[in-house]
Design a protein around this motif. Sequence first.
Motif, PDB file in Angstrom:
ATOM      1  N   GLY A   8      -4.693 -30.491  68.793  1.00 30.50           N
ATOM      2  CA  GLY A   8      -4.595 -31.936  68.628  1.00 30.50           C
ATOM      3  C   GLY A   8      -5.770 -32.563  67.925  1.00 30.50           C
ATOM      4  O   GLY A   8      -5.802 -33.776  67.723  1.00 30.50           O
ATOM      5  N   SER A   9      -6.766 -31.784  67.538  1.00 29.91           N
ATOM      6  CA  SER A   9      -7.931 -32.315  66.818  1.00 29.91           C
ATOM      7  C   SER A   9      -7.541 -32.657  65.385  1.00 29.91           C
ATOM      8  O   SER A   9      -6.504 -32.216  64.879  1.00 29.91           O
ATOM      9  CB  SER A   9      -9.047 -31.278  66.803  1.00 29.91           C
ATOM     10  OG  SER A   9      -8.683 -30.177  65.975  1.00 29.91           O
ATOM     11  N   SER A  45      -8.287 -35.415  53.305  1.00 29.74           N
ATOM     12  CA  SER A  45      -8.820 -36.674  53.820  1.00 29.74           C
ATOM     13  C   SER A  45     -10.339 -36.659  53.790  1.00 29.74           C
ATOM     14  O   SER A  45     -10.963 -35.595  53.808  1.00 29.74           O
ATOM     15  CB  SER A  45      -8.341 -36.903  55.257  1.00 29.74           C
ATOM     16  OG  SER A  45      -6.929 -36.994  55.317  1.00 29.74           O
ATOM     17  N   VAL A  46     -10.912 -37.853  53.749  1.00 29.04           N
ATOM     18  CA  VAL A  46     -12.359 -38.023  53.804  1.00 29.04           C
ATOM     19  C   VAL A  46     -12.693 -38.810  55.069  1.00 29.04           C
ATOM     20  O   VAL A  46     -12.150 -39.901  55.293  1.00 29.04           O
ATOM     21  CB  VAL A  46     -12.897 -38.786  52.577  1.00 29.04           C
ATOM     22  CG1 VAL A  46     -14.421 -38.760  52.568  1.00 29.04           C
ATOM     23  CG2 VAL A  46     -12.350 -38.221  51.289  1.00 29.04           C
ATOM     24  N   LEU A  47     -13.590 -38.257  55.863  1.00 26.90           N
ATOM     25  CA  LEU A  47     -14.030 -38.942  57.076  1.00 26.90           C
ATOM     26  C   LEU A  47     -15.287 -39.745  56.778  1.00 26.90           C
ATOM     27  O   LEU A  47     -16.243 -39.236  56.186  1.00 26.90           O
ATOM     28  CB  LEU A  47     -14.319 -37.921  58.178  1.00 26.90           C
ATOM     29  CG  LEU A  47     -14.905 -38.481  59.484  1.00 26.90           C
ATOM     30  CD1 LEU A  47     -13.902 -39.409  60.165  1.00 26.90           C
ATOM     31  CD2 LEU A  47     -15.313 -37.345  60.418  1.00 26.90           C
ATOM     32  N   LEU A  93     -16.905 -32.983  66.751  1.00 30.70           N
ATOM     33  CA  LEU A  93     -15.997 -34.122  66.756  1.00 30.70           C
ATOM     34  C   LEU A  93     -14.670 -33.780  66.072  1.00 30.70           C
ATOM     35  O   LEU A  93     -13.589 -34.089  66.595  1.00 30.70           O
ATOM     36  CB  LEU A  93     -16.650 -35.315  66.052  1.00 30.70           C
ATOM     37  CG  LEU A  93     -17.829 -35.964  66.772  1.00 30.70           C
ATOM     38  CD1 LEU A  93     -18.541 -36.924  65.837  1.00 30.70           C
ATOM     39  CD2 LEU A  93     -17.353 -36.689  68.030  1.00 30.70           C
ATOM     40  N   ILE A  94     -14.768 -33.145  64.903  1.00 30.18           N
ATOM     41  CA  ILE A  94     -13.562 -32.846  64.138  1.00 30.18           C
ATOM     42  C   ILE A  94     -12.708 -31.797  64.839  1.00 30.18           C
ATOM     43  O   ILE A  94     -11.484 -31.767  64.693  1.00 30.18           O
ATOM     44  CB  ILE A  94     -13.957 -32.407  62.711  1.00 30.18           C
ATOM     45  CG1 ILE A  94     -14.510 -33.621  61.946  1.00 30.18           C
ATOM     46  CG2 ILE A  94     -12.799 -31.778  61.956  1.00 30.18           C
ATOM     47  CD1 ILE A  94     -15.145 -33.285  60.615  1.00 30.18           C
ATOM     48  N   GLY A  95     -13.335 -30.962  65.648  1.00 27.81           N
ATOM     49  CA  GLY A  95     -12.598 -29.959  66.398  1.00 27.81           C
ATOM     50  C   GLY A  95     -12.167 -30.401  67.782  1.00 27.81           C
ATOM     51  O   GLY A  95     -11.592 -29.608  68.529  1.00 27.81           O
ATOM     52  N   GLU A 104      -9.452 -40.755  63.444  1.00 26.80           N
ATOM     53  CA  GLU A 104      -8.363 -41.057  62.508  1.00 26.80           C
ATOM     54  C   GLU A 104      -8.461 -42.470  61.946  1.00 26.80           C
ATOM     55  O   GLU A 104      -8.004 -42.734  60.829  1.00 26.80           O
ATOM     56  CB  GLU A 104      -7.010 -40.837  63.185  1.00 26.80           C
ATOM     57  CG  GLU A 104      -6.648 -39.366  63.304  1.00 26.80           C
ATOM     58  CD  GLU A 104      -5.251 -39.156  63.844  1.00 26.80           C
ATOM     59  OE1 GLU A 104      -4.948 -39.740  64.908  1.00 26.80           O
ATOM     60  OE2 GLU A 104      -4.477 -38.407  63.221  1.00 26.80           O
ATOM     61  N   GLU A 105      -9.076 -43.372  62.698  1.00 26.74           N
ATOM     62  CA  GLU A 105      -9.257 -44.734  62.202  1.00 26.74           C
ATOM     63  C   GLU A 105     -10.215 -44.789  61.018  1.00 26.74           C
ATOM     64  O   GLU A 105     -10.224 -45.769  60.269  1.00 26.74           O
ATOM     65  CB  GLU A 105      -9.773 -45.626  63.335  1.00 26.74           C
ATOM     66  CG  GLU A 105      -8.793 -45.798  64.487  1.00 26.74           C
ATOM     67  CD  GLU A 105      -9.373 -46.660  65.601  1.00 26.74           C
ATOM     68  OE1 GLU A 105     -10.529 -47.119  65.439  1.00 26.74           O
ATOM     69  OE2 GLU A 105      -8.672 -46.881  66.603  1.00 26.74           O
ATOM     70  N   ASN A 106     -11.028 -43.735  60.867  1.00 24.13           N
ATOM     71  CA  ASN A 106     -12.027 -43.702  59.793  1.00 24.13           C
ATOM     72  C   ASN A 106     -11.745 -42.605  58.780  1.00 24.13           C
ATOM     73  O   ASN A 106     -12.647 -42.174  58.062  1.00 24.13           O
ATOM     74  CB  ASN A 106     -13.416 -43.515  60.404  1.00 24.13           C
ATOM     75  CG  ASN A 106     -13.846 -44.695  61.238  1.00 24.13           C
ATOM     76  OD1 ASN A 106     -13.968 -45.808  60.733  1.00 24.13           O
ATOM     77  ND2 ASN A 106     -14.021 -44.474  62.536  1.00 24.13           N
TER      78      ASN A 106
END
Length: 411
Positions: A8-9, A45-47, A93-95, A104-106
């Motif tokens: 779910g990450s 995607s770019v975080l 964080l990403i994992g 996901e908001e960013n």
Amino acid sequence: MTATTENGSIAWKYATEGFGIENLPYASFAPAGQEARLGVRIGNSVLDVPAAVNADAAASSALRAAVAGPNLDALLAAGRPVWEELRARLTALIGSAAAAAALEENLHDVDAVRLQLPFTVADYVDFYASENHASNVGRIFRPDQAALTPNWKHLPIGYHGRAGTIVPSGTDIPRPKGLRPEPDGVPTFGPSRRLDIEAEVGFVIGAGVPEGEVKLADAGDHIFGLVLVNDWSARDIQAYEYVPLGPFLGKSFATSVSLWVVPVQALDAARVTPPARTKPLAGYLDDSNAEPWGFDIALEVVLDGQTVSRPPVAGMYWTAAQMLAHMTVNGAGLRSGDFFASGTVSGTEKNQRGSFLELSWSGKEPLKLDSGREMSFLEDGNTVGIRGTAPGPGGTRINFGEVAGRIRPAR
């Protein structure tokens, strides 16, 4: 897909081959209508890195300050402990499934943002580290002499380039002008007739050393990450001007770099031992007992959509650590944002040569294209892309993206 398990990450939800949690390359990006900030790529995607870090209670104040700017500059200056902290926090964080909703908001679609030069270039040095390339050039220009000059296996040869003409991938390249040699010995002035590429790898420097002299063992404290490089070259202008002081106008008009900086920490699985040394090395260059600083990066040169060469970086004679040690051994200072490139990467086979000078053997053996046309050097309108990938952990791949540029007519 990557080695990431289903949890779910955002690593699991967004990762693509080459751009998984194993890679996490950095860029300077700007969403539509907004200012640039530091980003890290996961899949397509770019975080937003500042947003992610500022929402992370475990992030240090030093880390928050290092990611606050529009690009990598502050992070480069912050030094290796902060680089490692940032990668560790982003990986966690990403994992993490628990962090997914907030992250996901960013996230921004990579095709919907503007990418720009990822760091401010301080100084630029270009090397000549491929034995195959240097030997080919020697055979082309000095057929009656030894292919390598007597000093080549004793030190990594390089020259100081112009930082101000390093441009981001996607920038059009006007054909340069200069003095061109002619058969009668009288040069003519005009657009280069022998415009070329040089497929290279570049190294981004952080944590400066004002008094210079970086030892091999300390290279990891200063080499932050790698990019792909096309060091465009006007072979006719270069041939006329380079004696006795070396390249100038034939090289300084443009050097293109890719937009994603792959951190050195992502490349542990790609490290390789360089070729056997055939000459004794001075102590400051002797890497016989040092950590390996060769990289198994596979390059691909694409001309107008056709792959024309696949240069292998693993065979480079001189390593990044040796180049850095040599660059600073005389006491020359090192600054964050300094940048150096490997020089043209060429392999042993014809289809592994990293320049059209070699691919066409200086025009004597024109390259045959799929369209049936033949070419030796770049024509107006040609687009050249250089791509790169490397092994990642657990059978994954690390993708460097692409450095590309289109040739425009001379101004």
